[in-house]
Design a protein around this motif. Structure first.
Motif, PDB file in Angstrom:
ATOM      1  N   SER A 108       0.703  -1.078   0.205  1.00  0.00           N
ATOM      2  CA  SER A 108       0.074  -0.073   0.171  1.00  0.00           C
ATOM      3  C   SER A 108       0.707   1.381   0.183  1.00  0.00           C
ATOM      4  N   SER A 115      -6.779   3.531   0.487  1.00  0.00           N
ATOM      5  CA  SER A 115      -8.175   3.124   0.139  1.00  0.00           C
ATOM      6  C   SER A 115      -8.886   2.474   1.136  1.00  0.00           C
ATOM      7  N   PRO A 235     -10.774   8.736  -8.528  1.00  0.00           N
ATOM      8  CA  PRO A 235     -10.974   7.120  -8.131  1.00  0.00           C
ATOM      9  C   PRO A 235     -12.321   6.686  -8.124  1.00  0.00           C
ATOM     10  N   LYS A 236     -13.415   7.541  -7.622  1.00  0.00           N
ATOM     11  CA  LYS A 236     -14.693   7.012  -7.646  1.00  0.00           C
ATOM     12  C   LYS A 236     -15.295   7.246  -8.997  1.00  0.00           C
ATOM     13  N   PRO A 255     -13.174  -1.083  -5.459  1.00  0.00           N
ATOM     14  CA  PRO A 255     -12.191  -0.884  -4.266  1.00  0.00           C
ATOM     15  C   PRO A 255     -10.869  -1.193  -4.856  1.00  0.00           C
ATOM     16  N   GLU A 258     -10.091   2.316  -6.645  1.00  0.00           N
ATOM     17  CA  GLU A 258      -9.620   3.262  -5.567  1.00  0.00           C
ATOM     18  C   GLU A 258      -8.150   3.014  -5.205  1.00  0.00           C
ATOM     19  N   SER A 259      -7.646   1.689  -4.979  1.00  0.00           N
ATOM     20  CA  SER A 259      -6.233   1.522  -4.453  1.00  0.00           C
ATOM     21  C   SER A 259      -5.285   1.830  -5.612  1.00  0.00           C
TER      22      SER A 259
END
Length: 300
Positions: A108, A115, A235-236, A255, A258-259
């Protein structure tokens, strides 16, 4: 050694079961759909559900090492489920006297502004670390393989459009790893006592961007693509964009998208290659192997 694979019918789990069995371990394969036809002869299937405590009786009996590969991305409340399941497994494993647990987590970057997906992975690490056993954590970025959700997004994108208008995160650095290399690290750490209680990053031999990964995958298919990154796709928004450009379930793709804004590369001080050295697969070769396996599966 009696080993338990929790999440044994998943993308990594099914391969890990076979590898442990081939190395001569006594393997228990746990999942909701586990049955004797799913695994090699000699592997003990254990059908159960971490959401149903009564189905888990005897799960960890006699187990020396347990691999925990559960991730609940298909649910809206995946973080809550992952937390609950990890705590439940921790207690079962501790009560049964399991000596060691191995958890496959995610890289990460700098550990800030995580995220929800990566924050949940970190939380599971913390929950498992409270158990009365030695915990080893391996953190991976994109795992290249035919059933990998992250790589399927790349595969789908290079199939769909000759021109890709994509989020700016396609230029984020990442360090993909071929699935066989991930399996080799997961099994190899059993032979390295110093990995007990430690956390490592795992990755392939080189760093690239998601854009490079798209181009390498397209080239392997003999396709030419144009990639046009745009800075305005949040990201959304990019997760909604994936709804129309990939067959990966939206609940999983969101998800993951978003990462992807975070650089996910192996940190020098956390590189497991120094402890469990393997002959790592080049990214292009891992892509070729994944596409070839997908083609074989489609022709069956």
């Amino acid at each position: 050694m009696r080993t338990l694979v929790v999440g044994a019918t998943g993308f990594v789990g099914s391969r890990l079961v076979r590898a442990l069995d081939e190395e001569g371990h006594d393997v228990v394969a746990f999942s909701r759909s586990a049955d004797s036809e799913s695994f090699p002869d000699g592997v003990e299937p254990f059908a159960g559900d971490l959401g149903d405590p009564e189905s888990l009786e005897g799960l960890c009996d006699g187990v020396d090492v347990a691999y925990y590969l559960i991730h609940s991305l298909t649910s809206e409340n995946f973080a809550e489920l992952d937390r609950r399941y990890a705590a439940r497994f921790r207690e079962i494993a501790a009560d049964a006297g399991v000596d060691r647990v191995v958890y496959l987590s995610g890289i990460s970057g700098d550990e800030t502004d995580l995220s929800p997906h990566l924050a949940s992975r970190r939380e599971v690490e913390t929950v498992l670390a409270e158990g009365a056993f030695d915990l080893t954590v391996l953190r991976a970025a994109v795992i290249i393989g035919p059933e990998s959700a992250s790589f399927r997004i790349v595969d789908d994108l290079t199939d769909r459009l000759p021109v890709l208008v994509v989020p700016q995160w396609v230029r984020t650095p990442c360090q993909p790893i071929g699935v066989q290399d991930a399996i080799d690290y997961l099994t190899g750490l059993l032979r390295a006592a110093e990995t007990r209680g430690e956390t490592y990053d795992i990755g392939g031999p080189s760093v690239c961007s998601y854009e490079s990964l798209l181009r390498m995958t397209a080239a392997r298919k003999g396709r030419n693509i144009r990639i046009l990154p745009v800075p305005v796709m949040t990201p959304k928004l990019s997760s909604h964009w994936l709804r129309f450009t990939t067959d990966v379930q939206y609940a999983i793709a969101r998800p993951l998208a978003e990462s992807m804004r975070h650089p996910v590369t192996v940190r020098e001080d956390y590189d497991i290659q120094d402890v469990v050295p393997i002959d790592r697969t080049p990214i292009e070769a891992a892509i070729a192997a994944s596409l070839a396996e997908s083609s074989r599966q489609a022709s069956r």
